[in-house]
Structures are given as C-alpha cells and as structure tokens.
Design a protein around this motif. Sequence first.
Motif: not given
Length: 623
Positions: A317, A416, A315, A301-302, A431-434, A270-272
């Motif tokens: 970023i 977020n 996604q 994606a998660g 949802t995604s988080e950086e 997952t990208t992060g």
Amino acid sequence: MRKKKGRAAALLLSAALSLSAVLVTPAPTAAVTTADKVPDPRVSSATVTPAAPGVGSPFGVDLTFSQNVENFDYDTNSDEFDCIKIDVSEASNSISVSHKTYFAENLSTDPGESNNIVLSYDLHMQQKDLKRIGSGYGVLKFTITYYSKYEEDNKVIAQSKDYHDLKFTAEYLVFSKLDSSSETENDGRLTVSSYKLDHTPVKEGEKFSLTLTVKNSSSLACTHAVSVLDLSGAEGVSISGETDTKTLGNLNAGATTTVTYPLKCLSKMTTGSYPVAVSLSADDVTAASSKIYLPITGTKAGKDDTGEVGDSKPQLIIESYDFGGQAVTGGQEFSLVMNVRNTGSVPIDNCKMTVGSDTGDSDSDKATTVGSVFTPSQSSNTFFIPSLGSNASVKKEIALLPKADAAPNSYGVIVNFSYDAVVDGKRQTLTSEETITIPLAQPIRFEVGDPVLSNPFYMGEAGQISIDYVNKGKSKVYNVSVELKGNFDTEESSQYIGNLDSGASDSFQANLTPQKEGSLSGTATFSYEDASGKVLTVAKDFSCDVQAAEAPTMGGADGLNPDGTPGANPEKTGPGWKLWAGIAAGAAVVAAGIVFFLKKRKAKKMRLLEEAEDYDDTPGGGI
C-alpha cells in the motif's frame, strides 16, 4: 377472491393442457410453448406519483396489467395457478430500482368475447423503491412469471413446477424526458468544493462519515438543491441507515453548505482507493457529477479472496504521499513522493512499481503510462524494488510535469505493483493497485488596464472613466465585480460583471461628477474568485484636474447685445468679438490706404498744373 384466483389458475392450466395436445401431433421443427401462444400482458392503467419527478426525486408507480387469452377452455374448480411474480428492471438510464421482485396483487379473471378470458392483476411500487437519476425517458421493464404458491413453515413459497414456460415480458414508459428549454446548463453552478472523512485511512469493518462541501459558484440562486451519492463503484461500502439522497435546500449565488453521509465497510475488503460519485442538481439546473476517492485499508488480497484462504498474502500500500502543496500548477514541474509499505506477514521481492493515470478503463494494465495530464520529467514512470520485508517501507520519488493547458480538476494517479512472494510454501506472483488524487490548478491571469479619463473635468459636470480588463489565464474567473471610491459622485459606485471565460475581455465604464475645483482622485477595485472560491482583488488608482465651470455667455454670438453694446461679460464674449475686431482693423487699413492714395493723386495733379503754367509763360511757347 379465491374463486377469482381459481378461474385464473384454470385458464393457465388449460393453456398448459393445450400445449400437451399440440405436442401429441408430429413434432415441429421448433418448440412451441404456451407462452408463445398467449400474448404478453399489457399495462391497462397506470398512476405515477408525482407525475413528472425531477432528477434525484423518488416516485411511486401503481400499474394494472391485463392479458387477453383466446380459445382456451377453463375449469372453475381448478386452482393450480394463484401466484404471479414480477421482476422489475429499468430499460433506460434514468431510473434507479432498489427493490426488484414483487408479487402481483388483486389477481382476477373476467369473461371476454367468444371464448376469451381477460386476466388482470395489480403491481404497487413504493416511492422508496424508485428514483429518477437522469433527465431522459424513464422506461420500466417487467419479467412476469406465473407460479403456483404454497406455504411451508408459515413462509410463502413460489414454484413453477412443470409450467416454467409461462413467462412474459412487458414495458411501460413511466415519464418523458425533461424539456431542454426548461433547463439550463449547470456551468459550474453546483460543485463539490471539498470533502473530508471523520478519520483516515478507513479500515475494513469500520463505520465512518463523509462530509461534502457544496458550493453554488454561479451568479444565480439554486432552488431545491439535491445531492445523490453513488456507491456503485465502491464495492463493499454502503450507506448506514439513511438514503443516498440529501436535500440541500436553496443556495444563493456564492453560498456553500455541507452534507454528511454515514457510511460503513464490509468486514473483508481489499486495500485501495474506492471511487464515489456525487450527483448535484436543482430546479432548472441539470445534474452534474463529481468523483472523490475513499482510502480503505483491508486484508483481502484481491476480488476472489474470501478471507478463508490466503490471509497471509502480503499487500503493498501507499501509506502516505506528498506532492508539495494543496494543488499543483499546470506547466510547472513537481515531485511526487510516495511511501510504500508491505503490510503482509511475509517478505516480497522482484517488485515492479508503475506510476500511471486513471484513464477510466477497466483493464488491469490501464496504468502503464502516466497519461496526457502528468508526464514524467527526465525519468521513467517505472521503479524496481528488489525486496521488501514484512511491515517494511520504502520511499520512491518521481518528477512529473502537468500539462500546461489541462483543465483545473482533480486527477487520479494510479500506482500498480507486481511482485513475488512465497505464500503457504508456494511462490506466487501477486498484484495490487493504489490510487492517488492530485488536484491541478491553472494560474489566474486576470489583468486590468490603466484607467482612461476625459481630462480635464469641470466642476458639477459629468465626465467619463473607462477601464479595460481581460482574462489571460486558462481558468475561468468567477463573480467579477467593480467598486469605485473617491471625491466624486457616481451612479456606478458598485457593479457586478459575473463570470469571465478564458480569453474573454471587456471594458468597464462609468460617469464621475466632481463637486469642487482642484483635483479628482479615486480607486477602482476589481474583485473576483478562482476555481477554489478564493477571493482576489486588483486595485487601480486614477486622478485628473478639475476646472471651474464656464460662465454662460450673454448677448449675441459676438458678445454684443442686439443694440450693439457689450454683453454682461465683455471679458468672455466668445469668438464673435475677435472676428468683428479683425474686420474693423482691416477696414481701417483700407480707409487709410484710400486717403493716402487720394492725397498723393491730388498732389501730382497740382504739380502738373504748375508745370503747365510755367510753360505758358516761356517766350515762343504756344500759338
């Protein structure tokens, strides 16, 4: 050896048969197993190598377990149990166990007292499997299960069959906690001053290297320094072909060294930004940890995405960001500019973007506020993005005000995203988080007062200089030292003071000896380092007059020799001659007054005698 295994197996088989006999009687209210009737094994002998490992050091353990089984008959021809599996875990926070499943060795039985049997077996754990990671007590926990063993396709298979209840537990204290009197607080002695990746961002499935710069920020040398990399918070990242422990050797005060870890990513991630902890320790120095973040770009994606479905999920970023420099300053507003990109193949809409701080919680909504370190300045911490096409990007900017008294450190800012997208014909909320890391520094306010000298100085005689200094900033200053230069002699030309905490003050003093008349002049240069290791200086000039040394006074205190003659330096006879000169002048005045009084009295007496004679000569006078 086979016979000994048979005797052990007979013991355990008999235990199972005894259980069956118990079960024939009326059923009790609670089930009673064979393991309930047989005591847990205990450690009868142990060897730990080395006996007292330091923090970050590997060690090995050799244990012998003994188990005393009472009132069971055994059949020497039985050979049901010949395999004992031991699962190892740590019961404290001071041991890292990398290999957790073992099979017992040297299984044997011996007759005990009466009808008892003593079952014994060995466990060997290599140094590569164990490591001390804390300074507290080290306790290992063992879950021991008795199995039958057979071979299938030349592979040993362990099965419990009907004897799944033959399971026991044991614990053993491997080492005691380190004596606190032999340790000193790190107090910033070993720190990760910087780090870099060989390329960024790192993509899933790639190999990359992480290089750390470690600095000894104290005034004392560190011996046998060790770096331990903890990847437990970076799921999917592992060390490639090496251990997590690196030996740094000895580091003198102020010295730096670098250490490189070869790393690799899983094929699907997952990208992060993945947190990585670095633990630094040395002899007589407690371990201190630093946290860094690895930016990794992936297609998952998660956490629940296996890559087999949902690959088309978009996604979001943060592909780049800028906060205006190498570090922000406490109490000074700055702008954080972020470029957000949709890396998916489908557009997104109704995106809510929230900027917050890394509080260390595991809750998904932990970035709802910016937190105590960064506060939004005249704006909200939430943005709304109506839509963003595939591979499109948008720029967002927020003004943040760092806390004025925040400790110098690197702080994580979490972003977020919550957005909608149509994936495989279905509308979903994703949802995604950086995470963004922003270093914060506090202004250095190390101030030096004006030099104070004992003016005037005399040639060849020592005089004193005094200079006050104070740290008015909120950050500690490191490795403070003073250097004196000028036309004088001194034994304190260079002096090391050390670290100075916020609010601390003191005074530097030295003796200066001029060698010629005229003027004494010089410079006092204070040098120190900030938290990043940058060397700063403050110079103070000073000067004063130098007079000739006073010549020694000959004779008595009044400048006269014992015989009353003037001393060798009548022009510098000291305060005594003035005193005697005043006394002589007073005596002369008194003598003159007495002479004047006597002369006047004699004149009056003569005048009275003359008047008496004239009276006697007057007619009719007298008798």
